[in-house]
Design an enzyme around this catalytic site. Sequence first.
Site, short mmCIF file in Angstrom:
data_model
loop_
_atom_site.label_atom_id
_atom_site.label_comp_id
_atom_site.label_asym_id
_atom_site.label_seq_id
_atom_site.Cartn_x
_atom_site.Cartn_y
_atom_site.Cartn_z
N SER A 47 0.83 -1.22 0.00
CA SER A 47 0.00 0.00 0.00
C SER A 47 0.86 1.26 0.00
O SER A 47 0.36 2.36 -0.24
CB SER A 47 -0.95 0.01 1.21
OG SER A 47 -0.21 0.06 2.42
N HIS A 48 2.17 1.13 0.29
CA HIS A 48 3.03 2.32 0.34
C HIS A 48 4.32 2.15 -0.46
O HIS A 48 5.34 2.74 -0.14
CB HIS A 48 3.29 2.74 1.79
CG HIS A 48 2.04 3.32 2.41
ND1 HIS A 48 1.02 2.55 2.87
CD2 HIS A 48 1.64 4.61 2.55
CE1 HIS A 48 0.03 3.32 3.31
NE2 HIS A 48 0.38 4.58 3.13
N ASP A 188 -4.74 0.16 1.36
CA ASP A 188 -5.10 -1.24 1.17
C ASP A 188 -6.52 -1.37 0.64
O ASP A 188 -6.82 -2.28 -0.13
CB ASP A 188 -4.97 -1.99 2.50
CG ASP A 188 -3.82 -2.97 2.46
OD1 ASP A 188 -3.72 -3.69 1.46
OD2 ASP A 188 -3.02 -2.98 3.40
#
Length: 336
Positions: A47-48, A188
Site C-alpha cells: 500500500s506504500h 489497502d
Amino acid sequence: MSETIQLSLAEVRELSLNVLQTNGYSEAHSKAITDVIVAGQRDECQSHGLYRLLVCVHTIRNGKVDGHAVPEVVDQAKAIVRVDARFGNSLLAFQTGLPHFIRKARECGLAAMAINRCFHFSALWPEVESLASEGLVAMAMTPSHAWVAPAGGTKPVFGTNPLAFAWPRPGRTPFVFDFATSAIARGDIELHRRQGKALPEGWAIDADGNPTTDPLAALKGAMLTFGGHKGSALSAMIELMAGPLIGDMTSAESMAFDASAGATPCHGELLLAFDPTVFLGDRASEYLEKAESLFEAITSQGARLPSQRRYAARARSDEAGVTVPRALYEDLLKLR
Ligand code: NDP
Ligand code: PYC
C-alpha cells in the site's frame, strides 16, 4: 501473459525517479520520495510502495503540492526542531530536519521534531528505523484525511492516523511497529478496489452506516478504527498531538483544504526521539541487553515480532528483486 512482472530494485528506483521528475518534482524531492517508495516495495508494503507514485502524480497534476519547495528548519526550542515543508512533500522536510533532531535528542535526552505544512503519503517505519539506526528510541505520528468514523459513530472524523515506534537492538534489526489506527490503511482498501477483491469484515461501513465488504462503498462511507474504542482514542490523540499541538491541520481540516481534489493529505507530523545513553548513562547497554528478554519471551513461544515479515521480505528483495502487478506497472509507464 503473467499478471505480475519482476523488477530489480535498481529498476524500481529508476522508474520512480523518472515518473516523479517527468511530472514536476525537483531532483531533491524525487530522490527523497524514491528512497521511501523503493524501501516500501522492497519490504513488500504494497500500500506504500510503487502504488503511491500514482497518488504523487495525481497530487502534483492537481496543482496541490509544490514539487520544488525548499524546507525551512526552525530552531523552536532546546529540544524542539520545527521544519516548515512549505507545502512540499514531507520526506525532504524529514531528511532536512533529521541531523538537527538527532543532535537535540543527544543533547537533551529527548527531543521532538514537528514537520509543518507537508503533503504526506508515506509509511512511517523508514523514519523511525533510521532514528533507531542512530541508537535512539523513536516514535512518529501523523493525521491524514477524515475517512474514519469514531467508535460508536458512523461519520468520518479521524484520518487513518499511523503510529510508529522503533527500539534499537545493538547488532540486530530494530524492533519496529508501524500501523494505521484505522483497521487497515486506506491504501489497502484502494488496492482491493483496483484488484476487484472484497474487503474483510470489520474494516468499513457504507454511507448509510451499514457494515460493508465492498471497497467502493467503503471509500464512499467510512473506515473503522482498529480495536474499537481503543483505536479510536489513539486516533484522537494523534489528531491532537500532530495537529493543534504543532500548529497544523487535523484530518478534517486537511480534507477541507483538499476541496475534493483527491490529493495526498496536507498537514503536520510529530516525531519524538529518546536517547538511552542520556537516560541511563553508562548503564545503557546493560538495560538494552535486558530489553532483549522481552523479545525472547515473544519469539520463543512462536509469536513473531512486528517488522519480522518486512525484514524477511527485504532479504528476499535484495537478492531477487520485487514482484509488481502488471496493471500497476503499465499504469506507471504511462506516467513517464
Ligand atoms: P498492517 O496492519 O499491515 O501492519 C501493521 C504493523 O503490524 C506492522 O508493523 C506489521 O509488521 C505488524 N504486524 C502485522 N501482523 C503481525 C503479526 N501477526 N504479529 C506481529 N506483528 C504484526 O499496517 P497498516 O495497514 O495499519 O499500515 C500500513 C502502512 O501504512 C504503515 O506503514 C503506515 O505508516 C502507513 N500509513 C501511512 C499513512 C499516512 O498518512 N502517511 C496513513 C495510514 C497508514 P510487518 O510489516 O512485519 O508485517
Ligand atoms: O493508506 O491510509 C493510507 C494513507 C493515507 C495517507 C497516506 N497513506
